[in-house]
Motif scaffolding. Structure first.
Motif, PDB file in Angstrom:
ATOM      1  N   SER A   1       0.826  -1.214   0.000  1.00 41.70           N
ATOM      2  CA  SER A   1       0.000   0.000   0.000  1.00 41.70           C
ATOM      3  C   SER A   1       0.854   1.255   0.000  1.00 41.70           C
ATOM      4  CB  SER A   1      -0.946   0.008   1.202  1.00 41.70           C
ATOM      5  OG  SER A   1      -0.209   0.035   2.414  1.00 41.70           O
ATOM      6  N   THR A   2       2.097   1.140   0.491  1.00 41.90           N
ATOM      7  CA  THR A   2       3.000   2.302   0.520  1.00 41.90           C
ATOM      8  C   THR A   2       4.126   2.196  -0.512  1.00 41.90           C
ATOM      9  OG1 THR A   2       4.302   1.252   2.281  1.00 41.90           O
ATOM     10  CG2 THR A   2       2.535   2.747   2.952  1.00 41.90           C
ATOM     11  N   SER A   3       4.430   0.949  -0.954  1.00 38.07           N
ATOM     12  CA  SER A   3       5.559   0.754  -1.872  1.00 38.07           C
ATOM     13  C   SER A   3       5.179   0.911  -3.340  1.00 38.07           C
ATOM     14  CB  SER A   3       6.168  -0.640  -1.664  1.00 38.07           C
ATOM     15  OG  SER A   3       6.624  -0.796  -0.341  1.00 38.07           O
ATOM     16  N   LEU A   4       3.942   0.605  -3.676  1.00 39.45           N
ATOM     17  CA  LEU A   4       3.504   0.695  -5.068  1.00 39.45           C
ATOM     18  C   LEU A   4       2.784   2.010  -5.325  1.00 39.45           C
ATOM     19  CD1 LEU A   4       2.123  -2.918  -5.702  1.00 39.45           C
ATOM     20  CD2 LEU A   4       4.385  -2.018  -6.244  1.00 39.45           C
ATOM     21  N   SER A   5       2.920   2.489  -6.534  1.00 41.81           N
ATOM     22  CA  SER A   5       2.219   3.700  -6.950  1.00 41.81           C
ATOM     23  C   SER A   5       1.120   3.333  -7.932  1.00 41.81           C
ATOM     24  CB  SER A   5       3.203   4.673  -7.607  1.00 41.81           C
ATOM     25  OG  SER A   5       3.707   4.120  -8.814  1.00 41.81           O
ATOM     26  N   PRO A   6       0.148   4.234  -8.175  1.00 32.82           N
ATOM     27  CA  PRO A   6      -0.904   3.921  -9.168  1.00 32.82           C
ATOM     28  C   PRO A   6      -0.344   3.607 -10.542  1.00 32.82           C
ATOM     29  CG  PRO A   6      -1.518   5.827  -7.829  1.00 32.82           C
ATOM     30  CD  PRO A   6      -0.091   5.503  -7.475  1.00 32.82           C
ATOM     31  N   GLU A   7       0.828   4.182 -10.867  1.00 38.04           N
ATOM     32  CA  GLU A   7       1.423   3.926 -12.180  1.00 38.04           C
ATOM     33  C   GLU A   7       1.896   2.481 -12.319  1.00 38.04           C
ATOM     34  OE1 GLU A   7       2.209   6.534 -10.228  1.00 38.04           O
ATOM     35  OE2 GLU A   7       1.064   8.016 -11.398  1.00 38.04           O
ATOM     36  N   ASP A   8       2.181   1.815 -11.193  1.00 41.25           N
ATOM     37  CA  ASP A   8       2.601   0.411 -11.259  1.00 41.25           C
ATOM     38  C   ASP A   8       1.466  -0.484 -11.749  1.00 41.25           C
ATOM     39  OD1 ASP A   8       5.268   0.728 -10.288  1.00 41.25           O
ATOM     40  OD2 ASP A   8       4.464   0.986  -8.269  1.00 41.25           O
ATOM     41  N   ASN A   9       0.227  -0.084 -11.455  1.00 38.66           N
ATOM     42  CA  ASN A   9      -0.967  -0.788 -11.956  1.00 38.66           C
ATOM     43  C   ASN A   9      -0.919  -2.282 -11.650  1.00 38.66           C
ATOM     44  OD1 ASN A   9      -3.429  -1.104 -13.159  1.00 38.66           O
ATOM     45  ND2 ASN A   9      -2.743  -0.681 -15.250  1.00 38.66           N
ATOM     46  N   VAL A  10      -0.629  -2.601 -10.382  1.00 41.46           N
ATOM     47  CA  VAL A  10      -0.559  -3.990  -9.929  1.00 41.46           C
ATOM     48  C   VAL A  10      -1.733  -4.266  -8.997  1.00 41.46           C
ATOM     49  CG1 VAL A  10       0.755  -5.667  -8.571  1.00 41.46           C
ATOM     50  CG2 VAL A  10       1.945  -4.124 -10.154  1.00 41.46           C
ATOM     51  N   ILE A  11      -2.431  -5.375  -9.245  1.00 45.24           N
ATOM     52  CA  ILE A  11      -3.520  -5.809  -8.365  1.00 45.24           C
ATOM     53  C   ILE A  11      -2.987  -6.869  -7.422  1.00 45.24           C
ATOM     54  CG2 ILE A  11      -5.766  -6.948  -8.291  1.00 45.24           C
ATOM     55  CD1 ILE A  11      -6.418  -5.744 -10.959  1.00 45.24           C
ATOM     56  N   TYR A  12      -3.203  -6.692  -6.123  1.00 47.31           N
ATOM     57  CA  TYR A  12      -2.734  -7.669  -5.138  1.00 47.31           C
ATOM     58  C   TYR A  12      -3.840  -7.938  -4.118  1.00 47.31           C
ATOM     59  CZ  TYR A  12      -1.909  -3.362  -2.453  1.00 47.31           C
ATOM     60  OH  TYR A  12      -2.057  -2.154  -1.809  1.00 47.31           O
ATOM     61  N   PRO A  13      -3.793  -9.089  -3.428  1.00 48.08           N
ATOM     62  CA  PRO A  13      -4.855  -9.429  -2.473  1.00 48.08           C
ATOM     63  C   PRO A  13      -4.844  -8.478  -1.276  1.00 48.08           C
ATOM     64  CG  PRO A  13      -3.026 -10.984  -2.303  1.00 48.08           C
ATOM     65  CD  PRO A  13      -2.750 -10.134  -3.502  1.00 48.08           C
ATOM     66  N   GLU A  14      -6.023  -7.987  -0.923  1.00 50.82           N
ATOM     67  CA  GLU A  14      -6.147  -7.033   0.185  1.00 50.82           C
ATOM     68  C   GLU A  14      -7.014  -7.642   1.283  1.00 50.82           C
ATOM     69  OE1 GLU A  14      -6.975  -2.973  -0.967  1.00 50.82           O
ATOM     70  OE2 GLU A  14      -6.316  -3.388  -3.010  1.00 50.82           O
ATOM     71  N   ILE A  15      -6.381  -7.949   2.414  1.00 49.27           N
ATOM     72  CA  ILE A  15      -7.096  -8.543   3.535  1.00 49.27           C
ATOM     73  C   ILE A  15      -7.816  -7.459   4.333  1.00 49.27           C
ATOM     74  CG2 ILE A  15      -5.034  -8.426   5.010  1.00 49.27           C
ATOM     75  CD1 ILE A  15      -5.997 -10.997   6.363  1.00 49.27           C
ATOM     76  N   VAL A  16      -9.016  -7.769   4.790  1.00 50.19           N
ATOM     77  CA  VAL A  16      -9.774  -6.877   5.668  1.00 50.19           C
ATOM     78  C   VAL A  16      -9.527  -7.265   7.121  1.00 50.19           C
ATOM     79  CG1 VAL A  16     -12.076  -6.072   6.302  1.00 50.19           C
ATOM     80  CG2 VAL A  16     -11.538  -6.539   3.897  1.00 50.19           C
ATOM     81  N   MET A  17      -9.654  -8.553   7.403  1.00 52.02           N
ATOM     82  CA  MET A  17      -9.397  -9.072   8.735  1.00 52.02           C
ATOM     83  C   MET A  17      -9.219 -10.582   8.637  1.00 52.02           C
ATOM     84  SD  MET A  17     -13.296  -8.653  10.211  1.00 52.02           S
ATOM     85  CE  MET A  17     -12.865  -9.178  11.855  1.00 52.02           C
ATOM     86  N   GLY A  18      -8.781 -11.191   9.724  1.00 48.06           N
ATOM     87  CA  GLY A  18      -8.629 -12.633   9.717  1.00 48.06           C
ATOM     88  C   GLY A  18      -7.999 -13.131  10.998  1.00 48.06           C
ATOM     89  N   GLY A  19      -8.189 -14.436  11.269  1.00 55.68           N
ATOM     90  CA  GLY A  19      -7.605 -15.017  12.463  1.00 55.68           C
ATOM     91  C   GLY A  19      -8.126 -16.414  12.726  1.00 55.68           C
ATOM     92  N   ARG A  20      -7.757 -16.957  13.876  1.00 60.44           N
ATOM     93  CA  ARG A  20      -8.165 -18.296  14.284  1.00 60.44           C
ATOM     94  C   ARG A  20      -9.557 -18.244  14.924  1.00 60.44           C
ATOM     95  NH1 ARG A  20      -2.776 -21.362  16.675  1.00 60.44           N
ATOM     96  NH2 ARG A  20      -1.410 -20.879  14.898  1.00 60.44           N
ATOM     97  N   VAL A  21     -10.372 -19.213  14.556  1.00 60.20           N
ATOM     98  CA  VAL A  21     -11.759 -19.248  15.031  1.00 60.20           C
ATOM     99  C   VAL A  21     -11.786 -19.659  16.503  1.00 60.20           C
ATOM    100  CG1 VAL A  21     -14.014 -20.349  14.751  1.00 60.20           C
ATOM    101  CG2 VAL A  21     -12.636 -19.759  12.726  1.00 60.20           C
TER     102      VAL A  21
END
Length: 547
Positions: free
Chosen positions: A169-189
């Motif tokens: 989120s901080t290393s890529l710029s919009p010009e890089d135009n790369v799609i990557y998985p974005e986690i909202v939340m997660g953990g052990r049940v």
């Protein structure tokens, strides 16, 4: 019964009874094991007592002890399911939960054993009769291998995805135009069993189940992850241009994640590639499922023995051989090459689909059947030379005429098949015949090269040979995979592959955009023609009425 149980979203495990004559067996179906008790003979007083005791014990169990998952509940009045998703923060004792709702399942756990991965299209907004459910996230529910201590679990997919999100989120710029998985939340049940806080894992699942000796199941945890992107399966692509764009997007994402996060995916396959459509309808690719991924910045300090991981059909030769050779980005690129060859042969998008019987007769079918040794020998032979690769692989791409021996021969005029052929040949050449590295890095089998001078005895060192023909050479056996895995060679080959990927990505994206523009222009032209026809009709009606 087992398949039915796998479709029960609120079922963690299942109990069962098998009756054979006078003998009763108690069965327990977990994520890794199916366990049966010793026979209970109901013709004896002891057996009848044990059987009645079992039924009474089951009647006194709560739902979670019978295998139900208290964190998933069906809401009949809304015709949907509610699911509680945990979020493991830095302070894992203070984990939070958020409730989601779903009625669409995009991935079923259809196997009795394994990770039992299921994916649901969900929303955190509770639906009503007036406001139907509109999903905006994907919830992944799985039983993954893990360390018992969450703090020591460096391969936790939640940790890896959060690192990817925070770094990119901080290393890529919009010009890089790369799609990557974005986690909202997660953990052990986790859930409550009376007043007890239960951590859902195989220890609690198999509590009270007796195992013999070394038959203990490997430790797994029940984990949920919420992701913000919603995609479609790879086979939903509508053209070869979309397919090439999606596959190149996945490797561009892979490169960015490895470069900035030092995370290696290790499971490139058709199941782990999603098609994400932008607002203008352009197809993009998303890499998912980091269950087998490694954070190399940590793993290199541990210097573990490489593991065989991934999907057999798409595993690299180095991975299948299970050599003590470091796994690198090149293994994942080789998996992508296998994926390209498979979908191009089987047919996808605008390429004709092959029937399974026809597909099984082709050489590529041997990539997924037989012993591992047979599979790896077949792949080594197929990738070892361009001539063999063309004859047994690319000449059978859907739409290519195998009787035409000219380069890119195509009787059907399908330029998409030719595009995939050129893409696959380029990947093979850069992986196994790359001119940017030395000959010791090329090929798919051991290489014999002339080694240093061979001295047979210490005395011979006092009398060095006077003429070349007195020199004695010992052939040196070289493993090209080991040479390619050296840091400098990996960097050179990976750079060439990245350039190759970007070239085809730009080309396919441009073709997609031109195709969308052509459809838009056609639609606009059709609309204008319709307007002209309607205007002429209107004028004609006015004239008729005036007369």
């Amino acid at each position: 019964m087992c398949r039915f149980a796998c479709r029960q979203y609120g079922l963690r495990y299942a109990w069962g009874l098998t009756i054979c004559g006078h003998s009763v067996y108690v069965c327990h179906f977990g994520s890794d094991k199916a366990v049966s008790s010793k026979p209970i003979d109901v013709t004896t007083p002891e057996g009848r007592h044990a059987f009645i005791e079992l039924l009474v014990s089951w009647s006194m169990c709560d739902d979670s002890q019978l295998g139900r998952d208290p964190t998933i509940k069906y809401l009949p009045d809304l015709d949907c399911w509610q699911i509680d998703c945990p979020d493991d923060g830095e302070d894992r004792s203070a984990g939070t939960e958020l409730r989601y709702y779903y009625n669409t399942v995009i991935c079923h756990a259809d196997h009795l054993f394994g990770r039992h991965t299921r994916c649901f299209l969900a929303t955190d907004i509770k639906p009503t009769a007036e406001s139907p459910l509109e999903p905006n996230v994907v919830v992944k529910d799985a039983w993954a291998f893990a360390e018992r201590s969450a703090d020591e679990d460096i391969r936790d997919e939640v940790k890896l995805l959060k690192k990817i999100r925070d770094v990119l989120s901080t290393s890529l710029s919009p010009e890089d135009n790369v799609i990557y998985p974005e986690i909202v939340m997660g953990g052990r049940v986790r859930f409550k069993q009376g007043d007890i806080d239960i951590k859902d894992n195989t220890d609690t699942m198999y509590q009270g189940v007796e195992f013999a000796g070394d038959d203990l199941p490997r430790f797994r945890v029940h984990r949920r992850i919420v992701l913000s992107q919603i995609g479609e399966r790879l086979h939903s692509v509508k053209s070869v241009d979309e397919l090439v764009t999606v596959l190149c997007d996945v490797m561009r994402c892979h490169n960015a994640i490895f470069e900035h996060c030092q995370i290696l995916h290790r499971d490139i396959s058709d199941n782990n590639v999603l098609v994400v459509r932008q607002g203008d309808g352009i197809a993009r690719g998303l890499l998912i499922d980091f269950d087998y991924a490694l954070d190399m910045s940590i793993e290199e300090l541990r210097t573990p023995r490489p593991e065989m991981t991934g999907t057999l059909l798409f595993m690299s030769i180095n991975n299948l051989r299970n050599w003590h050779v470091k796994r690198t980005v090149l293994d994942d690129y080789e998996s992508m090459l296998c994926l390209v060859c498979w979908v191009a042969t089987a047919g996808i998008g605008s390429l004709p689909r092959r029937k399974s019987k026809e597909l099984e007769k082709l050489p590529i079918a041997r990539w997924r059947s037989g012993t591992i040794d047979a599979i790896v020998d077949t792949k080594s032979a197929h990738f070892g030379s361009l001539t063999v690769f063309e004859k047994v692989i690319t000449d059978h791409f859907s739409g290519i005429d195998p009787t035409n021996n000219t380069s890119g021969g195509n009787s059907s005029g399908d330029s998409g098949a030719i595009l995939l052929t050129a893409f696959a040949k380029g990947l093979r050449r850069l992986l196994f015949s790359n001119p940017s590295v030395g000959p010791e890095c090329r090929g798919t089998s051991y290489i014999e090269m002339q080694g240093a001078q061979s001295i047979e005895s210490e005395a011979a060192q006092d009398f060095p040979p006077l003429f070349d023909d007195e020199l004695q050479y010992k052939p040196e056996t070289i493993n090209p995979f080991e040479k390619r895995a050296e840091k400098n060679n990996v960097a050179v080959i990976a750079k060439d592959l990245h350039t190759h990927i970007n070239r085809y990505w730009n080309y396919a994206m441009d073709r997609q955009e031109k195709a969308k523009q052509a459809l838009s222009d056609q639609a606009a032209s059709t609309e204008n023609q319709l307007i002209v026809v309607l205007m002429d009709l209107y004028k004609h009606i006015i004239q008729v009425l005036a007369s």
